[in-house]
Design an enzyme around this catalytic site. Sequence first.
Site, PDB file in Angstrom:
ATOM      1  N   GLU A 176      52.862  80.076  16.251  1.00  0.00           N
ATOM      2  CA  GLU A 176      51.643  79.481  16.111  1.00  0.00           C
ATOM      3  C   GLU A 176      50.669  80.223  16.950  1.00  0.00           C
ATOM      4  OE1 GLU A 176      51.487  75.594  17.566  1.00  0.00           O
ATOM      5  OE2 GLU A 176      49.192  75.405  17.235  1.00  0.00           O
ATOM      6  N   LYS A 218      52.201  78.726  11.855  1.00  0.00           N
ATOM      7  CA  LYS A 218      51.559  77.709  12.102  1.00  0.00           C
ATOM      8  C   LYS A 218      50.037  77.973  12.377  1.00  0.00           C
ATOM      9  CE  LYS A 218      50.923  73.484  14.956  1.00  0.00           C
ATOM     10  NZ  LYS A 218      51.695  72.145  15.104  1.00  0.00           N
TER      11      LYS A 218
HETATM   12  P1  13P Z   1      46.678  69.518  16.387  1.00  0.00           P
HETATM   13  O1  13P Z   1      46.975  69.355  14.883  1.00  0.00           O
HETATM   14  O2  13P Z   1      46.132  68.458  17.125  1.00  0.00           O
HETATM   15  O3  13P Z   1      45.777  70.908  16.585  1.00  0.00           O
HETATM   16  O4  13P Z   1      47.996  70.029  17.080  1.00  0.00           O
HETATM   17  C1  13P Z   1      48.791  70.715  16.775  1.00  0.00           C
HETATM   18  C2  13P Z   1      49.354  71.454  17.505  1.00  0.00           C
HETATM   19  O5  13P Z   1      50.769  71.270  17.689  1.00  0.00           O
HETATM   20  C3  13P Z   1      48.878  72.303  18.398  1.00  0.00           C
HETATM   21  O6  13P Z   1      49.892  73.258  19.140  1.00  0.00           O
END
Ligand code: 13P
Length: 340
Positions: A176, A218
């Site tokens: 991510e 992500k």
């Molecule tokens: P949000 O969809 O609220 O951005 O959260 C996703 C997430 O896991 C952030 O690390």
Amino acid sequence: MAYELETVTRELVAPGKGILAADESDGTIKKRFDSIDVASTEENRRAYRDLLFTASGVEAHISGVILFDETIRQSSADGTPFPELLASRGIHPGIKVDKGAKTLAGADGEKVTEGLDGLRGRLEEYRGLGARFAKWRAVITIGESIPSDYCIDTNAHALARYAALCVEQGLVPIVEPEVLMDGEHTIERCYEVTSRTLERVFSALHEQRVPLDQILLKPNMVISGSECPVQAPKEQVAEMTIRCFRNHVPAAVPGIVFLSGGQTDVQATENLNEMNKLGDLPWQVSFSYGRALQAPPLAAWRGQTDNVPAAQDAFRHRSLCNGKARTGEYTPEMEERAVA
Ligand code: 13P
């Protein structure tokens, strides 16, 4: 092991399904509970997660749930450990394994995510507790003269080290790199920074021998800054996001699971729907939403047991809308429903 990781990866992005991010750290869940005037006690956190994980029918659209360290050790009201409960519903339990974004030394206003020390042992423990996938979030901030290459490279290197360790330990890594939407920047600037970030992340993954067919990405969507006076419409968000990812994400990656990052729940669904409407995409394009799945159930719950059915209904509804957005079949009419 490779076969198992590929299978879990594919199941996490099965058609019509996506991921619930319920891995808020203690500080973040306190912020969410403050907004509804609920004390952030261990029991309240457990009860809230319990209502999400026991909501009937959500397994039709939720393939996995990302848990926090405390949550993976907690149980449902009937004593069933959360990972076991989720697995019994056909939902893969996942775990956030980073230790948060901290100030990056020598880089004013920029952050680096910590948590690599001892990670191999922690992954082994989490797998024993039932986790089948993991998440590590890097944060990239857009400002006048940032992000620096130094910040992007340092975070990309850490993401790849984390991903390599996950694969070794039998957990699917969710990689991510989040370019924050905070700020006045335009969608074009977000495109440029997201491109630079993805380029460095995939280069680090390659250098560290991470098999791309065993990971999920992500990312943020390519979107206008939250303070930008001109907000790009969903058609432009979809077109620029897919163009950016086609240019930087190899087709070997089975799925892209977007974060919501501060978009409203409906906006996050509309943007995902618009991307899938484009069709003919090289990867599954799905969701791994925190706020965009949880804002309505959180507001409906308000810490009251009597409100649990309404909160579960709100969660079921958002799961359904996002499930439909996976195939471009979401319509605005879906929001006009009788509130439970
Ligand atoms: P949000 O969809 O609220 O951005 O959260 C996703 C997430 O896991 C952030 O690390």
